[in-house]
Design a protein around this motif. Structure first.
Motif, PDB file in Angstrom:
ATOM      1  N   ASP A 101      13.460   8.634 -10.913  1.00  0.00           N
ATOM      2  CA  ASP A 101      12.308   9.406 -11.394  1.00  0.00           C
ATOM      3  C   ASP A 101      11.010   8.727 -10.968  1.00  0.00           C
ATOM      4  O   ASP A 101      10.975   7.535 -10.686  1.00  0.00           O
ATOM      5  N   ARG A 102       9.971   9.527 -10.931  1.00  0.00           N
ATOM      6  CA  ARG A 102       8.675   9.056 -10.422  1.00  0.00           C
ATOM      7  C   ARG A 102       8.060   7.949 -11.272  1.00  0.00           C
ATOM      8  O   ARG A 102       7.490   7.002 -10.749  1.00  0.00           O
ATOM      9  N   ALA A 103       8.162   8.068 -12.585  1.00  0.00           N
ATOM     10  CA  ALA A 103       7.552   7.055 -13.453  1.00  0.00           C
ATOM     11  C   ALA A 103       8.196   5.695 -13.241  1.00  0.00           C
ATOM     12  O   ALA A 103       7.505   4.678 -13.149  1.00  0.00           O
ATOM     13  N   THR A 104       9.510   5.665 -13.150  1.00  0.00           N
ATOM     14  CA  THR A 104      10.207   4.395 -12.919  1.00  0.00           C
ATOM     15  C   THR A 104       9.878   3.859 -11.534  1.00  0.00           C
ATOM     16  O   THR A 104       9.655   2.661 -11.361  1.00  0.00           O
ATOM     17  N   THR A 105       9.830   4.751 -10.558  1.00  0.00           N
ATOM     18  CA  THR A 105       9.497   4.345  -9.191  1.00  0.00           C
ATOM     19  C   THR A 105       8.112   3.701  -9.144  1.00  0.00           C
ATOM     20  O   THR A 105       7.924   2.645  -8.537  1.00  0.00           O
ATOM     21  N   LYS A 106       7.160   4.333  -9.795  1.00  0.00           N
ATOM     22  CA  LYS A 106       5.784   3.803  -9.797  1.00  0.00           C
ATOM     23  C   LYS A 106       5.744   2.425 -10.458  1.00  0.00           C
ATOM     24  O   LYS A 106       5.136   1.492  -9.942  1.00  0.00           O
ATOM     25  N   TRP A 107       6.405   2.284 -11.600  1.00  0.00           N
ATOM     26  CA  TRP A 107       6.427   0.996 -12.299  1.00  0.00           C
ATOM     27  C   TRP A 107       7.138  -0.076 -11.461  1.00  0.00           C
ATOM     28  O   TRP A 107       6.644  -1.198 -11.333  1.00  0.00           O
TER      29      TRP A 107
END
Length: 183
Positions: A101-107
């Protein structure tokens, strides 16, 4: 040379000044134990570690972690993995984090730092793959040509609105494969 810092901690301020770092004016300094041996084993597991031997350069290690959600413990365990592997094998180490997911990727992209007061002692920059930078493979021909990448695309985009098209392309590609030729 290190004992002077235990016995005369007042020299920390001028030493930090030489380095261009402000040392706190009012600080309590205590010597603590220096043994970093782990007497009781602490279980730590890297999801996958690969030794890569490129034909055009030096070998390196690739530590691969699958990350489903933000986990602040990883901000210290990932640098530990990198340091441990480098010390154990004497090879450069890269960390690849695979996300869904994008949020995990960004973090997970970090960077993750260890330091204080504007001075960084160690910085980790994981390589991160996820829905933002992995292709959505919905063409059966592409899936047939690159079946492993098609499967990885399906895993990375499991939460995507395109998942049905990805799985359909993957299913068509797998149905058309000559399994005797593959083995």
């Amino acid at each position: 040379m290190h004992r002077i810092f235990q016995e005369q901690p007042e020299i920390l301020s001028p030493v930090f000044g030489v380095l261009g770092i402000a040392f706190p004016e009012k600080a309590a300094v205590y010597a603590i134990g220096t043994d970093v041996t782990e007497a009781r084993p602490l279980a730590r597991h890297i999801d996958t570690v690969l030794r890569i031997g490129p034909s055009d350069g030096e070998d390196f290690l690739l530590a691969v972690e699958a990350q489903e959600r933000r986990d602040t413990k990883k901000e210290s365990s990932w640098p530990y993995y990198i340091s441990y592997l480098q010390a154990k094998y004497g090879l450069p180490v890269l960390l690849l984090v695979a996300c869904r997911d994008r949020a995990t990727t960004k973090w997970a992209t970090g960077p993750f730092s260890c330091g204080t007061r504007g001075w960084i002692a160690q910085m980790s920059y994981p390589l991160v793959v996820g829905p933002d930078n992995l292709p959505v493979i919905t063409d059966p021909r592409t899936a047939a040509e690159k079946p492993a990448m098609a499967v990885f695309s399906a895993l990375a985009h499991a939460n995507s609105p395109h998942i049905e098209a990805i799985l359909d392309a993957l299913g068509r590609a797998l149905a058309g494969m000559d399994w005797n030729a593959a083995s």
